[in-house]
Scaffold this active site. Sequence first.
Site, PDB file in Angstrom:
ATOM      1  N   ILE A 173       7.619   8.309  -8.318  1.00 56.05           N
ATOM      2  CA  ILE A 173       8.183   7.520  -7.235  1.00 56.05           C
ATOM      3  C   ILE A 173       9.274   6.683  -7.877  1.00 56.05           C
ATOM      4  CG2 ILE A 173       6.377   5.745  -7.474  1.00 56.05           C
ATOM      5  CD1 ILE A 173       6.749   5.128  -4.477  1.00 56.05           C
ATOM      6  N   SER A 174      10.477   6.750  -7.333  1.00 50.55           N
ATOM      7  CA  SER A 174      11.638   6.160  -8.002  1.00 50.55           C
ATOM      8  C   SER A 174      11.542   4.642  -8.117  1.00 50.55           C
ATOM      9  CB  SER A 174      12.920   6.521  -7.237  1.00 50.55           C
ATOM     10  OG  SER A 174      13.205   7.886  -7.342  1.00 50.55           O
TER      11      SER A 174
END
Length: 215
Positions: free
Chosen positions: A63-64
């Site tokens: 997840i960025s």
Amino acid sequence: MEDSYRHKGMRRQLVKVLQEKGITDRKILEVIGKIPRHFFFENALVEHAYEDKAFPIGAGQTISQPYTVAFQTELLGIRPGNKILEIGTGSGYQAMVLVDMGADLYTIEYQKLLYERTKAFLPKMGYKPNFFYGDGSKGLSRFAPYDKIIVTAGAPTVPDALIDQLNIGGCLVIPVGNQKTQQMLRVTKTAQGKIRNEVFHDFKFVPLLGSDGWK
């Protein structure tokens, strides 16, 4: 899934961090302050949800980092109703931000596990972009052209197919480099067969997989 006052307070702190790092778009900050990022984390890891860092989500993906999400979104310059293609659905967090910004979103994921998980999860949160499974390095030609394209994985080069699928005046935001570090590019299609490149600072993404990505 609970979104408590404590979680909301942690999001307010995250928004302050993003402002300190240079994010100025009020709508982006408002959206990131709204989305419960901790819903993407196991209960034991909730403390990490509002730190400004990427986190593993399985299948070799992450997840960025919130700053990266905000920065790419700011470069896109989204207007409500823009038709946007996202390459790399991943967890769906970036997709939620784009939808809340008013995008008509088409999102494609290379990893079947993540595609199935995110396609099931996001509608439960009230988000219903157009989900696709496949090789995003080739874009999604049957729904082209797009006003904006965002790539959430590091590419070895800018795929020609993505430029072809842009409207005139549209832009592509993509990290390009080697498998360790990439420079963020904004590629604007100024006319048929003509582009303008802008280069921003370095980032570190997972590799873009597919025929026009890393093999």
